[in-house]
Design a protein around this motif. Sequence first.
Motif, PDB file in Angstrom:
ATOM      1  N   PRO A   1       0.825  -1.207   0.000  1.00 58.88           N
ATOM      2  CA  PRO A   1       0.000   0.000   0.000  1.00 58.88           C
ATOM      3  C   PRO A   1       0.859   1.257   0.000  1.00 58.88           C
ATOM      4  N   GLU A   2       0.239   2.397  -0.367  1.00 58.83           N
ATOM      5  CA  GLU A   2       1.057   3.610  -0.445  1.00 58.83           C
ATOM      6  C   GLU A   2       1.501   4.076   0.927  1.00 58.83           C
ATOM      7  N   GLN A   3       0.661   3.808   1.939  1.00 55.06           N
ATOM      8  CA  GLN A   3       1.092   4.186   3.281  1.00 55.06           C
ATOM      9  C   GLN A   3       0.939   3.016   4.222  1.00 55.06           C
TER      10      GLN A   3
ATOM     11  N   LEU B   1       2.106  -2.534  -6.531  1.00 52.27           N
ATOM     12  CA  LEU B   1       2.906  -1.623  -5.719  1.00 52.27           C
ATOM     13  C   LEU B   1       2.365  -0.210  -5.885  1.00 52.27           C
ATOM     14  N   ASP B   2       1.809   0.343  -4.797  1.00 53.88           N
ATOM     15  CA  ASP B   2       1.220   1.674  -4.863  1.00 53.88           C
ATOM     16  C   ASP B   2       2.262   2.715  -4.442  1.00 53.88           C
ATOM     17  N   GLU B   3       2.736   3.467  -5.399  1.00 50.55           N
ATOM     18  CA  GLU B   3       3.789   4.463  -5.182  1.00 50.55           C
ATOM     19  C   GLU B   3       4.935   3.922  -4.328  1.00 50.55           C
ATOM     20  N   PRO B   4       5.563   2.864  -4.828  1.00 53.49           N
ATOM     21  CA  PRO B   4       6.581   2.171  -4.019  1.00 53.49           C
ATOM     22  C   PRO B   4       7.861   2.982  -3.834  1.00 53.49           C
TER      23      PRO B   4
HETATM   24 MG   LIG Z   1      -3.031   6.779  -4.232  1.00 56.52          MG
END
Ligand SMILES: [Mg+2]
Lengths: 280, 309
Positions: free
Chosen positions: B84-86, B156-159
């Motif tokens: 997740p991105e965070q 991969l969200d904004e890895p």
């Molecule tokens: Mg996003």
Amino acid sequence: MSGAIRIATVATTEFRLAVRNRWVLLATLTLTGFALALAFLGSGPSGELKVDPLTLTAASLSTLSVYLVPLIALLVSYDSLAGELERGTLSLVLATPIRRTELLIAKFLGHLAVLALAIVVGYGIAALAVIERHGLGAHAAGLVVWFRLMATCLLLGAVFVGLGMAVSASCRQTGTAAALSVGLWLLLVVLYDLALLGAIIVDRGGLFTKTIFPFLVLANPGDAFRLFNLAQMDAGTPIAGLDGLAHSLPLPIGAALAVLVAWLGAALSAAVALARKITP
Amino acid sequence: MSDRQIVLKIADLTLRFGSFTALDAVNLTVSAGERVALLGHNGAGKSTLFKTVLGFLKPDGGTLTVAGARPGSDHARGAVSYLPEQVAFPKALTGTEIITHFARLKGVAPSRSIGLLETVGIADAADRAIGTYSKGMRQRLGLAQALIGKPALLLLDEPTSGLDPLSRGEFYAIIDRVAAEGTAVLLSSHSLTEVESRTDRVAILARGQLKADGALADLARAARLPIRIRVEAEPGRADAVRDRIGGDRINGRSVLLNCLAEEKIGLLARVAALGKDVTDVDITLPGLDDVYRHYSGIDLATHAMGDAS
Ligand SMILES: [Mg+2]
Ligand SMILES: Nc1ncnc2c1ncn2[C@@H]1O[C@H](COP(=O)(O)OP(=O)(O)OP(=O)(O)O)[C@@H](O)[C@H]1O
């Protein structure tokens, strides 16, 4: 099989986190401290009453447990889902093959283990202190009372761990979950009894007091726990307030136990149903 | 590429939050071994797309299969890995404990996954509490977690957010290796420049719609973006130059022209014919940001107002 591994994994990690975050230590110290205090104050000068000191301490400890055990249970569990949602780990966990029911059961077991350790250690030390001071004498029956107290404490704790998880599953923020948990504790443990006492005073021994009142007392998990324990102690044990019901209950005392089990089932079902609705 | 097995297949996917359409008839496929970058402005719908692929959000229309199965089904979950991105792992646990935990949840022997900490370069900190990790180290741990069990599809969200340029390079090197072993990789990013030459294909999402999908070089060519030519004139001759070759006079001395790639040589010949009136010529080729802007249909002015749709 793999489901069992997943449950064991999450439960172990949950317990490990509680150890590292000092929850285990805090819960154990709190229960030990209060139980020891009652052991020394509550078992008083022996010989005056016909009741053995272990039973005497158990009576006062059961009253204290109604407040402490639910509070600790809620504190251990309110963060379990809302916290993971807030930190983003819930979406990671739910992307793995684990089912939401498995996750809930696992976390429940992890939290319950924390509580079990605190109860066994805390009340165990207190029991040893009482026996050390007064001896066990002819009153080995006190031991049964004590074990019953510890077992039902765990059941009461399980009910509130379940409720805490239901609260946690219904909130997207830990802050909200914390506030709701405190509210739930106040409502079920403090305000409920106050309201019933108020109603009795207004009713002055009328129809309400004779008919509905005993059932209302029994319906509350904390009261059910206390009644179950007090009703099975020697008649000589001094009791007061709502607990007078302990010896004049219109139902067999097993009903109190059934109430606790029903609460546990309801709390866990609610937690599972609410957890199914979470969008991580 | 077409003979490769399709791992993620998204057809006409529509997803709404109330009356707001977050994903609008999106079509996208990712095959085994393919690296696809999903680009889009803030609020374009990238994370929403990932959550739909994971089965967290239910589509309002269209179909979606992960390794041939319904998103969220046991088979799909077994095939997919997600970063997740965070994500903030519990500070009190160690890297090793996190990897062990997730390996067991995924049904993989922890002993086979611990080496991933080495792969992502944090083996030294494996037994330290995550609370002591730097941001980049936590991101690397997240990647190691996602690599457990050789997933068929890696989301991969904004890895690379929070990674320094060197770490980004290492990150893409790992992605290359994983893809070479057959994993389909879908990763989101904000910048074309970053994913250039690191992915096989880019998909551009804007306001929930898929605006482009293809190899970056093809997209750049197909965009037919103008080349900018700036001609510096002798003092006082700017107007005369403009009259001969067209374009806009921008200050006392320069003329600005736009032309397509095939018109470039002809135009330069005409500029050269102006002789002494011209002192200098400056040519700017369209950059990746221009390509991105072209496809997302967003010029800088409207983008500055944000995604307050
Ligand atoms: Mg996003
Ligand atoms: N649960 C939700 N309820 C309502 N709207 C939502 C919800 N989740 C996302 N949105 C909206 O959907 C749109 C897409 O959000 P999304 O998080 O997918 O964007 P994104 O492309 O990942 O952006 P970023 O680059 O900022 O991470 C946004 O406008 C967002 O406000």
